[in-house]
Design an enzyme around this catalytic site. Structure first.
Site, PDB file in Angstrom:
ATOM      1  N   GLY A 180       9.134  -5.506  -8.446  1.00 20.40           N
ATOM      2  CA  GLY A 180       7.783  -5.576  -8.983  1.00 20.40           C
ATOM      3  C   GLY A 180       7.743  -5.363 -10.480  1.00 20.40           C
TER       4      GLY A 180
ATOM      5  CG  ASP B 112      14.231  -0.969  -8.543  1.00 20.60           C
ATOM      6  OD1 ASP B 112      13.628  -0.169  -9.277  1.00 20.60           O
ATOM      7  OD2 ASP B 112      15.253  -0.648  -7.890  1.00 20.60           O
TER       8      ASP B 112
ATOM      9  CD  GLU C 140       4.252  -3.266  -9.026  1.00 15.79           C
ATOM     10  OE1 GLU C 140       4.482  -2.283  -8.312  1.00 15.79           O
ATOM     11  OE2 GLU C 140       4.285  -4.426  -8.607  1.00 15.79           O
TER      12      GLU C 140
ATOM     13  CD  GLU D 299       3.116   7.968 -19.636  1.00 16.20           C
ATOM     14  OE1 GLU D 299       2.791   7.733 -20.824  1.00 16.20           O
ATOM     15  OE2 GLU D 299       2.693   7.293 -18.670  1.00 16.20           O
TER      16      GLU D 299
ATOM     17  CD  GLU E 250      -1.451   8.416   0.896  1.00 22.47           C
ATOM     18  OE1 GLU E 250      -1.778   9.619   0.812  1.00 22.47           O
ATOM     19  OE2 GLU E 250      -0.834   7.939   1.865  1.00 22.47           O
TER      20      GLU E 250
ATOM     21  CB  ALA F 180      -0.935  -0.006   1.208  1.00 21.04           C
TER      22      ALA F 180
ATOM     23  CD  GLN G  95      -7.420  -4.355 -37.033  1.00 23.29           C
ATOM     24  OE1 GLN G  95      -7.841  -3.964 -35.956  1.00 23.29           O
ATOM     25  NE2 GLN G  95      -7.862  -3.869 -38.185  1.00 23.29           N
TER      26      GLN G  95
ATOM     27  CB  THR H 280       2.749   5.554 -15.688  1.00 19.69           C
ATOM     28  OG1 THR H 280       3.690   6.618 -15.422  1.00 19.69           O
ATOM     29  CG2 THR H 280       1.570   5.672 -14.739  1.00 19.69           C
TER      30      THR H 280
ATOM     31  N   GLY I 289     -10.571  -9.924 -36.428  1.00 22.85           N
ATOM     32  CA  GLY I 289     -11.643  -9.155 -37.048  1.00 22.85           C
ATOM     33  C   GLY I 289     -12.777  -8.911 -36.064  1.00 22.85           C
TER      34      GLY I 289
END
Length: 380
Positions: free
Chosen positions: A242, A240, A363, A367, A127, A124, A336, A365, A339
């Site tokens: 994770g 790391d 874990e 970014e 937040e 945890a 794809q 993003t 189909g």
């Protein structure tokens, strides 16, 4: 696959593959519909040593290397991403920090039962207003004699409802910013500890994600993980590991997408022949195979570096970034190739597409991974 596995690694891979295909895969679609937590499967995985893979035998773990752990998660991820993320979180960001930073008391009382599969763990950190920036968290822990009083709310906690043990972070000294964050091991049932409602998610629906609420939650001082102020380091170290877990799971999802796409392309006929004969489809499948193999090898690289005791933070981020984005691309291509049928819940690729989406978010993003990688390449 070009990576050379040893005999123990091959044996673990074969064992987990059998479990995944026989006991997990057949019911994965039904769990996706019902959101039923795979409690019986997790128990079975614990009996096979999959819930304490990196924990030494003296603490009831399997004590295997990280390559073996990655192989196991790839196979579980192939069968059911929900089950895989439960396993990843339990091993990497619950067992991991208690083993690395925990006192003898915490190892005896919690790690042994976590590693054996008797207890389930979660982590945890996130937040409502603090995800990629842990220093923005609002949770606090104040020492009061032989207990800490925790207050705050955690969000999007994987296995939050079903876990028995929580590794949680909170400020013990807000003035020190990230150096004032500490980590604690909490048990369900501690006074002031409650669980919020399930999030209704797009994918990985059999893995619960909930809020955890601490209202004057009394945590014994002996449940402090590491020292006061080490919470940020503990969390980053856990993440790391994770990221290797999420990269491994992403490889499993990608492989499931490829296998489904190849099977469908060989069966589906258009213009008088299977669509697998058409160059456009063949090249899509070739690209999928290349992306999956590259992700697998990047993941094994990070895992090998961890096993050798080398710094692997940047390499774990590289693996996680590439593998999670690969899983999303490959899932898109699998839909794809199917189909219109790929858009139907009748075919597994629809679930794979939804399950893959969150891999670029939790874990850390994509970014955030790019920030970690750039800092390593350029210098922060």
């Amino acid at each position: 696959m070009s990576y050379q596995l040893n005999e123990e690694q091959k044996m673990i891979q074969a064992m987990v593959k059998d479990l995944a295909r026989d006991a997990i895969l057949p019911t994965a679609a039904e769990r996706d519909k019902t959101k039923e937590f795979p409690a019986d499967i997790i128990k079975q995985m614990g009996e096979l040593g999959l819930m304490g893979m990196s924990v030494p035998p003296e603490y009831n773990g399997a004590g295997v290397d990280t390559i073996s752990y990655s192989l196991a998660l790839q196979e579980i991820g192939y069968a059911c991403a929900s089950t895989a993320v439960i396993m990843s979180v339990h091993n990497s960001v619950s067992c991991g920090p208690i083993y690395k930073f925990g006192s003898d008391f915490l190892k005896e009382n919690y790690l042994k039962r976590l590693a054996s599969g008797e207890l389930l763990g979660c982590f945890a950190l996130t937040e409502p207003g603090a995800g990629s920036d842990p220093a923005s968290q609002k949770s606090t822990a104040k020492k009061d004699g032989d207990v800490y009083i925790l207050n705050g709310t955690k969000a999007w906690i994987t296995s939050g409802k079903n876990a028995d043990v929580v590794v949680a972070t909170a400020y013990t000294d807000k003035s020190k910013r990230h150096r004032g964050i500490s980590a604690f091991v909490l048990e369900k049932g501690m006074p002031g500890f409650s669980v919020g409602p399930d999030e209704d998610k797009m994918g990985q629906r059999a893995s619960d994600s909930t809020s955890l609420i601490f209202e004057d939650c009394r945590v014994p001082a002996e449940n402090l993980l590491g020292e006061e102020g080490e919470g940020f380091i503990i969390a980053m170290t856990a993440l790391d590991e994770g990221r290797i877990g999420i990269a491994s799971m992403s490889v499993g999802i990608g492989q499931a997408c490829l296998d489904a796409a190849v099977s469908y392309a060989n069966e589906r006929e258009q213009f008088g022949s299977p669509i697998s004969k058409f160059q456009g489809i063949r090249w899509m499948i070739a690209d999928m195979a290349v992306q999956i193999e590259a992700a697998r090898l990047l993941t094994f690289n990070a895992a090998s570096m961890k096993d050798r005791g080398e710094r692997f933070s940047a390499d774990a981020s590289i693996a996680k970034l590439f593998a999670s984005e690969m899983a999303n691309k490959v899932a898109y291509q699998a839909v794809q190739i199917h189909g219109g049928y790929g858009y139907s819940k009748e075919y597994a690729v629809e679930r794979y597409y939804r399950d893959a989406r969150v891999t670029t978010i939790y874990e850390g993003t994509s970014e955030v991974q790019r920030i970690v990688i750039a800092n390593n390449v350029i210098g922060s």
